[in-house]
Motif scaffolding. Sequence first.
Motif, PDB file in Angstrom:
ATOM      1  N   LYS A   2      -8.474   2.961   1.104  1.00 41.82           N
ATOM      2  CA  LYS A   2      -9.348   1.944   0.535  1.00 41.82           C
ATOM      3  C   LYS A   2     -10.706   2.036   1.207  1.00 41.82           C
ATOM      4  N   ARG A  60       0.853  -1.195   0.000  1.00 39.98           N
ATOM      5  CA  ARG A  60       0.000   0.000   0.000  1.00 39.98           C
ATOM      6  C   ARG A  60       0.882   1.236   0.000  1.00 39.98           C
ATOM      7  N   THR A  74      -8.127   4.887  -3.384  1.00 42.08           N
ATOM      8  CA  THR A  74      -7.758   6.236  -3.873  1.00 42.08           C
ATOM      9  C   THR A  74      -6.343   6.554  -3.444  1.00 42.08           C
ATOM     10  N   SER A 101      -2.574   6.561   0.984  1.00 38.91           N
ATOM     11  CA  SER A 101      -3.623   5.965   0.159  1.00 38.91           C
ATOM     12  C   SER A 101      -4.790   5.523   1.031  1.00 38.91           C
TER      13      SER A 101
END
Length: 352
Positions: A223, A217, A352, A221
Motif C-alpha cells: 500500500k 491484507r 498493489t 501486497s
Amino acid sequence: MWKDMDEECLDAYIGVLLLAGVYRSCNEATDSLWDASTGRNIFRATMSLQTFRMISRILRFDNRDTRARSDKLAPIRDVWEKWVQLLPLMFNPGPEVTVDERLLPFRGKCPFRQYIPSKPGKYGIKIWAACDAKNSYAWNLQIYTGKAASGIPEKNQGKRVVLDMTTGLQGHNITCDNFFTSFELGQELLRRKLTMVGTVKKNKPELPAEILQVKDRAPLSSKFAFTDTTTVVSYCPKKRRNVILMSTLHKDAAVSSGSDKKPQIILDYNKNKGGVDNLDKLTATYTCQRMTRRWPMVVFYNMLDVSASAELTYHSVHIISNTKSIFAGDLLSQPCLNTNQTSHSWNPIQAT
C-alpha cells in the motif's frame, strides 16, 4: 632512562599497530608477534617489545592537569576532532550515503559506555557514522557521550544526528533506519537538497491509518500513500506482518516484477542500508586493536582502523578513475521540490 618520543618513533609505533592489523593478529598475544621463532622479523626490526609496551602504557592525548572536567570526551577530544575534520577532504561520497550507529566493543570503565544488545559486542562506545553506501568510506563520525549533565534525554535525537552527519552534503540520498526516519527529517533534508529513504516506526503520528492496517491484507501486497514531497509504503512479507518505509526520493508506486513483488523503495533501501555495517566488518577483521583498559586507546585504535580503510578506498577509487576524485552530483541536476509544505495530509492510498 626516559627520553622524549620523536615523530619517527611515533610513526614506527603506528606502523607496527597497522601491520598487526594487516596480519589479522588482534587476538594474537603481543609476545608472539616479537617471538624469534613464531613472530615476524619486521616487528623486532622496528622496535623492541619493551618499547612497544611502554608507549602503549604511557600514550596520552591531552594534558590531564588542564583538561575540562565537565567534558566526558576531553581525554581525546582534540585529536578526535582534528582527525574527523580530515575525513571529508580525502573523498567525496557517491550519490548514496548511509547514516547509522557503530559500537566499539569495550567493557572497561568509561563515563559514556553504552549497552546495545543487538550488537555483537553489546557493551562499548557508540559512534554515529555517515558512510558512502557503495564502498563504506567513513565521511563523518561523531562519538555519543550520553545524556547531558542535566540528565534530560535529548528530544528528536535521530533527526539531529542525521542533520549533523550530513552537514556539507548536497545532491545525495540518505539511507537510515527507523531510529532516525521521520517526516520532519525528510522535509529538512529536502531543504538541504538531500533526499531520504528509511524504515519507519509504526507509532509515528504522521502515518496515515490505512498504512498501518494489516488485517485482511494479502501476503506480498503493498500500500502506498503520497504527499507532494513524500512517499510511504506498507509491504506485507507475510500474513499480518508489514514493514513501513518512507522516501522523499521515490514518486510512484513502482513494484518489482520478481516473485516477492517488493516495492522499489525497499529494494533501494536494502541495497544501501549496509554502508556502516560493512565498515564495521572491515575494521573488525583487520583491526589493530590491542588489549587495553583505557577507553581513549580504544578510540585511538579505531581511528587507525578507519584511517587504513579510508586510505585503501581513496587509492582504489583514484586508480579506477585515473586519479580523478568522485563527485556526487547526480541529484543536483534534478529540480528541488517545494519543501514549504507543512501539512501531513496524504493523497489516496494505492494498493498493489
